[in-house]
Structures are given as C-alpha cells and as structure tokens.
Design a protein around this motif. Structure first.
Motif, PDB file in Angstrom:
ATOM      1  N   VAL B  59       0.697  -1.130   0.008  1.00  0.00           N
ATOM      2  CA  VAL B  59      -0.063  -0.030  -0.197  1.00  0.00           C
ATOM      3  C   VAL B  59       0.976   1.179   0.052  1.00  0.00           C
ATOM      4  N   SER B  60       0.837   2.245  -1.067  1.00  0.00           N
ATOM      5  CA  SER B  60       1.643   3.291  -1.004  1.00  0.00           C
ATOM      6  C   SER B  60       0.735   4.273  -1.205  1.00  0.00           C
ATOM      7  N   SER B  61       1.432   5.609  -0.722  1.00  0.00           N
ATOM      8  CA  SER B  61       1.054   6.876  -0.942  1.00  0.00           C
ATOM      9  C   SER B  61       2.097   7.806  -1.309  1.00  0.00           C
ATOM     10  N   ALA B  62       1.788   8.450  -2.368  1.00  0.00           N
ATOM     11  CA  ALA B  62       2.738   9.536  -3.211  1.00  0.00           C
ATOM     12  C   ALA B  62       3.921   8.715  -3.524  1.00  0.00           C
ATOM     13  N   GLY B  63       3.863   7.284  -3.924  1.00  0.00           N
ATOM     14  CA  GLY B  63       4.900   6.520  -4.186  1.00  0.00           C
ATOM     15  C   GLY B  63       5.718   5.904  -3.094  1.00  0.00           C
ATOM     16  N   VAL B  64       5.474   6.201  -1.736  1.00  0.00           N
ATOM     17  CA  VAL B  64       6.260   5.576  -0.749  1.00  0.00           C
ATOM     18  C   VAL B  64       5.384   4.522  -0.044  1.00  0.00           C
ATOM     19  N   LYS B  65       5.842   3.221   0.363  1.00  0.00           N
ATOM     20  CA  LYS B  65       5.225   2.419   0.816  1.00  0.00           C
ATOM     21  C   LYS B  65       4.738   2.537   2.435  1.00  0.00           C
ATOM     22  N   ILE B  66       3.531   2.479   2.730  1.00  0.00           N
ATOM     23  CA  ILE B  66       3.123   2.713   4.006  1.00  0.00           C
ATOM     24  C   ILE B  66       2.528   1.629   4.672  1.00  0.00           C
ATOM     25  N   GLY B  67       2.300   0.665   3.894  1.00  0.00           N
ATOM     26  CA  GLY B  67       1.812  -0.548   4.584  1.00  0.00           C
ATOM     27  C   GLY B  67       1.643  -1.693   3.701  1.00  0.00           C
ATOM     28  N   GLN B  68       0.543  -2.549   4.076  1.00  0.00           N
ATOM     29  CA  GLN B  68       0.378  -3.873   3.102  1.00  0.00           C
ATOM     30  C   GLN B  68      -1.002  -4.183   3.252  1.00  0.00           C
ATOM     31  N   VAL B  69      -1.627  -4.907   2.060  1.00  0.00           N
ATOM     32  CA  VAL B  69      -2.940  -5.786   2.519  1.00  0.00           C
ATOM     33  C   VAL B  69      -2.731  -6.648   3.324  1.00  0.00           C
ATOM     34  N   SER B  70      -3.626  -6.956   4.210  1.00  0.00           N
ATOM     35  CA  SER B  70      -3.774  -7.806   5.431  1.00  0.00           C
ATOM     36  C   SER B  70      -4.795  -8.968   4.996  1.00  0.00           C
ATOM     37  N   PRO B  76     -20.569 -11.102  -0.183  1.00  0.00           N
ATOM     38  CA  PRO B  76     -21.946 -11.761  -0.996  1.00  0.00           C
ATOM     39  C   PRO B  76     -23.109 -11.051  -1.056  1.00  0.00           C
ATOM     40  N   LYS B  77     -23.284  -9.898  -0.363  1.00  0.00           N
ATOM     41  CA  LYS B  77     -24.561  -9.089  -0.302  1.00  0.00           C
ATOM     42  C   LYS B  77     -24.463  -7.977  -1.333  1.00  0.00           C
ATOM     43  N   THR B  78     -23.254  -7.150  -1.374  1.00  0.00           N
ATOM     44  CA  THR B  78     -22.937  -6.320  -2.161  1.00  0.00           C
ATOM     45  C   THR B  78     -22.248  -6.498  -3.398  1.00  0.00           C
ATOM     46  N   TYR B  79     -21.773  -7.680  -3.538  1.00  0.00           N
ATOM     47  CA  TYR B  79     -20.716  -8.135  -4.717  1.00  0.00           C
ATOM     48  C   TYR B  79     -19.616  -7.375  -4.807  1.00  0.00           C
ATOM     49  N   GLU B  80     -19.025  -6.954  -3.844  1.00  0.00           N
ATOM     50  CA  GLU B  80     -17.875  -6.284  -3.895  1.00  0.00           C
ATOM     51  C   GLU B  80     -16.441  -6.959  -3.002  1.00  0.00           C
ATOM     52  N   SER B  81     -15.477  -6.370  -3.514  1.00  0.00           N
ATOM     53  CA  SER B  81     -14.446  -7.002  -2.733  1.00  0.00           C
ATOM     54  C   SER B  81     -13.836  -6.288  -1.429  1.00  0.00           C
ATOM     55  N   VAL B  82     -13.894  -6.826  -0.445  1.00  0.00           N
ATOM     56  CA  VAL B  82     -13.548  -5.945   0.740  1.00  0.00           C
ATOM     57  C   VAL B  82     -11.951  -6.342   1.157  1.00  0.00           C
ATOM     58  N   VAL B  83     -11.471  -5.295   0.990  1.00  0.00           N
ATOM     59  CA  VAL B  83      -9.841  -5.414   1.265  1.00  0.00           C
ATOM     60  C   VAL B  83      -9.398  -4.431   2.597  1.00  0.00           C
ATOM     61  N   LYS B  84      -8.707  -5.121   3.425  1.00  0.00           N
ATOM     62  CA  LYS B  84      -8.118  -4.725   4.682  1.00  0.00           C
ATOM     63  C   LYS B  84      -6.858  -4.144   4.352  1.00  0.00           C
ATOM     64  N   LEU B  85      -6.695  -3.025   4.682  1.00  0.00           N
ATOM     65  CA  LEU B  85      -5.134  -2.561   4.604  1.00  0.00           C
ATOM     66  C   LEU B  85      -4.569  -2.335   6.041  1.00  0.00           C
ATOM     67  N   SER B  86      -3.371  -2.881   6.264  1.00  0.00           N
ATOM     68  CA  SER B  86      -2.720  -2.692   7.658  1.00  0.00           C
ATOM     69  C   SER B  86      -1.666  -1.421   7.334  1.00  0.00           C
ATOM     70  N   ILE B  87      -1.863  -0.443   7.844  1.00  0.00           N
ATOM     71  CA  ILE B  87      -0.950   0.805   7.680  1.00  0.00           C
ATOM     72  C   ILE B  87       0.046   1.157   8.852  1.00  0.00           C
ATOM     73  N   ASP B  88       1.115   1.649   8.787  1.00  0.00           N
ATOM     74  CA  ASP B  88       1.913   1.592   9.653  1.00  0.00           C
ATOM     75  C   ASP B  88       1.668   2.811  10.519  1.00  0.00           C
ATOM     76  N   LYS B  89       1.845   2.426  11.871  1.00  0.00           N
ATOM     77  CA  LYS B  89       1.306   3.552  12.948  1.00  0.00           C
ATOM     78  C   LYS B  89       1.963   5.001  12.681  1.00  0.00           C
ATOM     79  N   GLN B  90       3.062   4.924  12.256  1.00  0.00           N
ATOM     80  CA  GLN B  90       3.694   6.269  12.153  1.00  0.00           C
ATOM     81  C   GLN B  90       2.812   7.354  10.891  1.00  0.00           C
TER      82      GLN B  90
END
Lengths: 260, 155
Positions: B59-70, B76-90
């Motif tokens: 997971v990056s912002s402005a080209g810098v890696k700040i976290g990853q997909v966890s 199944p109700k909304t037919y969407e993909s639910v993605v959890k992102l874990s972002i570094d505390k800082q």
C-alpha cells in the motif's frame, strides 16, 4: 526363469531386512541421544569433524553456485528487460532448492562418506566389539554423537551456503554486469517471505541432515568387516544419500510450495 | 589440552557463522524486518473489482510504501471486494476522504493499492473505512472496450 524369480525374491527380502535393521538402528540412535547431552564434549568433537571440516567446501561451492546463477539469470532476464529481478531469482532458487539440496549432497560426499569409512573400519578392526566387552555401549559412545552433530551442522551449513551464494550472485550481478544493487536487494526483500521461504529451507535441511547422517552411520555399522566391505559401504552411502535427498526434496517441495 | 582448545574455537566460529548466515537470510533477504502486526492499524476499503491484488501487496501513498494488504474477502451481499489495509502507525494522519485505487506497477508489474490524501480535517482511525475507491483496470476489459469503440466509429 525359476532361478530369476528366486533371485528376485531373495533380493526383495534382503532389501526389507536391511530396511528393518536400519529402522531399528535409528531407534537405538534416538534413544542414545539423551546420554550425548550429558557428555557435550563428544558432540563438540564430532561437530568439528562433521561441521567445521565441511565449512570450506560448502562456502566455496556456495559462492560459485551463486555466481553462476547470477550470470545465467542475467542473460535470460535481460532478454525480457527484467534484470532488476535477478536478486529474486538467485535468492529464491538458492533458499528454496539449491541451498538445501546441493549442501546436503556435498555433506553426504564430504562428511557422510568419512563417517561410513570411520565406523566401518572401527567394526573391521573390532573396536566396536572391544567397547562392548568393556561394557561401553558403542551406539551411545560412537554413533549418537555423530548423528546429532550431523543433524545440527546441516542447517548451519545450508544457511551459510545460501547466504554466500546470494552474495556471490550480487557480486557478479551488480559488480560485473551492472544490475542496480539497490534493486537487487529490495526486490528480493519484497518477494521472499521469512515463513514460506527461509523457514521451509531450514526444515528441508534438517530433514536432509537427518537422512544423510542416518544412512552414513547405518552403512558403516552394517558394513561387512573387510576392506572391500568398507569400500562398498562407502559407495553405497553416497549413492543412497543422493537418491534419498533428491527424492525427499521432490516430496517436501510438493508439500511446502504446492499452494502457490 | 592445546589441541581441544583450538577445536573448541573452530566449532564456536562455525556455529556463530552459521547463525550469522541464518540472520542474514532472515533480515537482509526476506521481508521479516519490514512490517509487523503490532505497530500498524487497519482500515477497510471496498472495491468493485480488486483485480490481481493479493495479501501482502504493498500500500503506498505518493509513491512511498506505507503498509500492506492484510486480507481480501468477497462480500456476498454487495458483490464487492473487501480489502483490509494495515498501515504503519507512524502514518496516522490520513484524512478520512482519502481515495484508494488499485494500480499496476509498470505494464506487467504487481498490483498495489495507492492512497491519495484528501482535504478533510478528520483522520482515519483503526477500523475506519475508505469511502471513495477506484477499481483495478483490467487490461482485457480495457482492450475490449477500445476495440468495440473503434469498431463502432468505423460504421
């Protein structure tokens, strides 16, 4: 025809008998491990002859294997303009496969054959029966320390092999061929996982160390006590270890890396 | 004995170098040192299509890696993909109107989540949701649309 069948049956039976003896021998070794822990001096001496003396061949081979991987990988990857992934290729192939397998084969050739010859000669010169006469259990005194030393040395040797190989690949890749050094390391770190790759490599090397030491010690202990018998046992150690290591490697790879 | 003493030293050196090799593999070669669970917080983003995104994708912002997909799951109700992102505390000052989009690094590279910061004064907290998302661009879909469009123009 009948003779052929008789021979086949006999060979099968001796094969199974040998496997049975080997298994029984393994159980004896394992039950002797506890008494080794009470006498660490024995283990230390064996760590020297099994581990330290294999150190040089392992590190030099690792360096050259890594350098060759770097060279070959570069030529193929540069066709696709993907030289930056050289680090991933070198590290993944070393950590997952080549590290455990090649160092186990070298270990079987360097340390395994020496173990077989040593124990076979001890048997031929009746040192083992002499020990039994003095009420010293040769399994506990001679065999188990060597087994434990092989089991403990193997993961360390494998880690050294892989680490030196990765550095060798980096030397050739970014030193000689001009792959960016930062990309070499960062791509590697992004793609390789500690749990999936490194730990599985260590598990592999433990299994190989177990099998190679077991085969080497058993062939020595089971050798016909003549000079010809010992030389045959030494050959069998190297051949059987190579077969078992490569066969087990396939099974372990299928189990570990099957899902991705 | 002199002899055993040097032997001890060699065994010690051997074990130490083996362990150093293992440490080298763990820290320099694999991603053990980068992101660990406890110093990160999780936010959720819902995508219409998350494409080739995988667990551990960056997971990056402005080209810098700040976290990853966890985690990635399908609702199944909304037919969407639910993605959890874990972002570094800082990096805990992401505005709550941040946009998440799935991009591809290069033409054939791996997919990653890009976060574009918005202008809100409220920050995303642990368990927060990203409302504005943009799906992955599926190359086959885009090619199909392009071909369809150029065929329609010819008529």
């Amino acid at each position: 025809m009948i003779e052929f069948l008789q021979q086949l049956g006999k060979n099968t039976r001796t094969g199974f008998t040998k496997l049975g003896r080997g298994t029984f021998f393994l159980l004896q070794i394992i039950s002797g491990i506890l008494s080794v822990l009470l006498r660490p001096r024995l283990l230390l001496n064996q760590m020297y002859s099994v581990g330290v003396l294999s150190f040089l061949i392992i590190t030099i081979s690792g360096l050259f294997v890594g350098m060759v991987l770097g060279l070959q990988g570069y030529y193929i990857l540069s066709d696709f303009g993907a030289e930056e992934t050289l680090g991933v290729m070198v590290a993944a192939s070393l950590v997952r496969e080549l590290g455990p397998v090649v160092s186990a084969l070298l270990f079987a050739g360097r340390a395994g054959s020496a173990l077989t010859a040593e124990i076979g000669l001890m048997k031929a010169t009746e040192q083992l029966s002499g020990m039994e006469m003095m009420a010293v259990d040769p399994i506990k005194r001679i065999i188990s320390p060597r087994f434990l030393a092989g089991l403990l040395s193997m993961p360390l040797l494998t880690a050294l092999f892989s680490a030196v190989g990765i550095i060798g690949g980096q030397m050739v890749g970014s030193g000689l061929l001009g792959v960016d050094e930062g990309a070499y390391w960062s791509q590697m770190q992004a793609k390789l996982d500690f749990q999936d790759d490194i730990i599985n490599g260590v598990i592999k090397s433990l299994v190989f160390g177990f099998v190679a030491s077991w085969i080497a010690l058993f062939e020595g202990y089971d050798a016909i006590p003549t000079s010809e018998g010992v030389s045959r046992a030494t050959t069998r150690t190297v051949v059987n270890s190579a077969f078992s290591i490569l066969g087990l490697d396939f099974i372990l790879t299928a189990l570990m890396f099957g899902d991705n | 004995m002199q002899h055993t003493n040097t032997q001890d030293t060699f065994v010690g050196l051997f074990v130490a170098s083996g362990i150093a090799g293992l440490f080298f593999l763990a820290l320099q070669v694999s991603n053990l040192s980068s992101f660990t669970e406890h110093d990160s917080y999780t936010i959720t983003a819902r995508f219409e299509n998350s494409g080739g995104l995988k667990v551990k994708s960056p997971v990056s912002s402005a080209g810098v890696k700040i976290g990853q997909v966890s985690a990635i799951s399908f609702d199944p109700k909304t037919y969407e993909s639910v993605v959890k992102l874990s972002i570094d505390k800082q990096y805990n000052t992401l505005p709550d109107d941040t946009t998440a989009s799935v991009f591809t690094a290069g033409l054939l590279g791996e997919q990653y989540v890009n976060l574009d910061a918005g202008g809100s004064d409220e920050y995303l907290k642990d368990g927060g949701k990203i409302e504005i998302t943009q799906s992955a661009i599926i190359l086959e879909k885009a090619l199909g649309q392009f071909l369809f469009k150029s065929a329609a123009e010819k008529k």
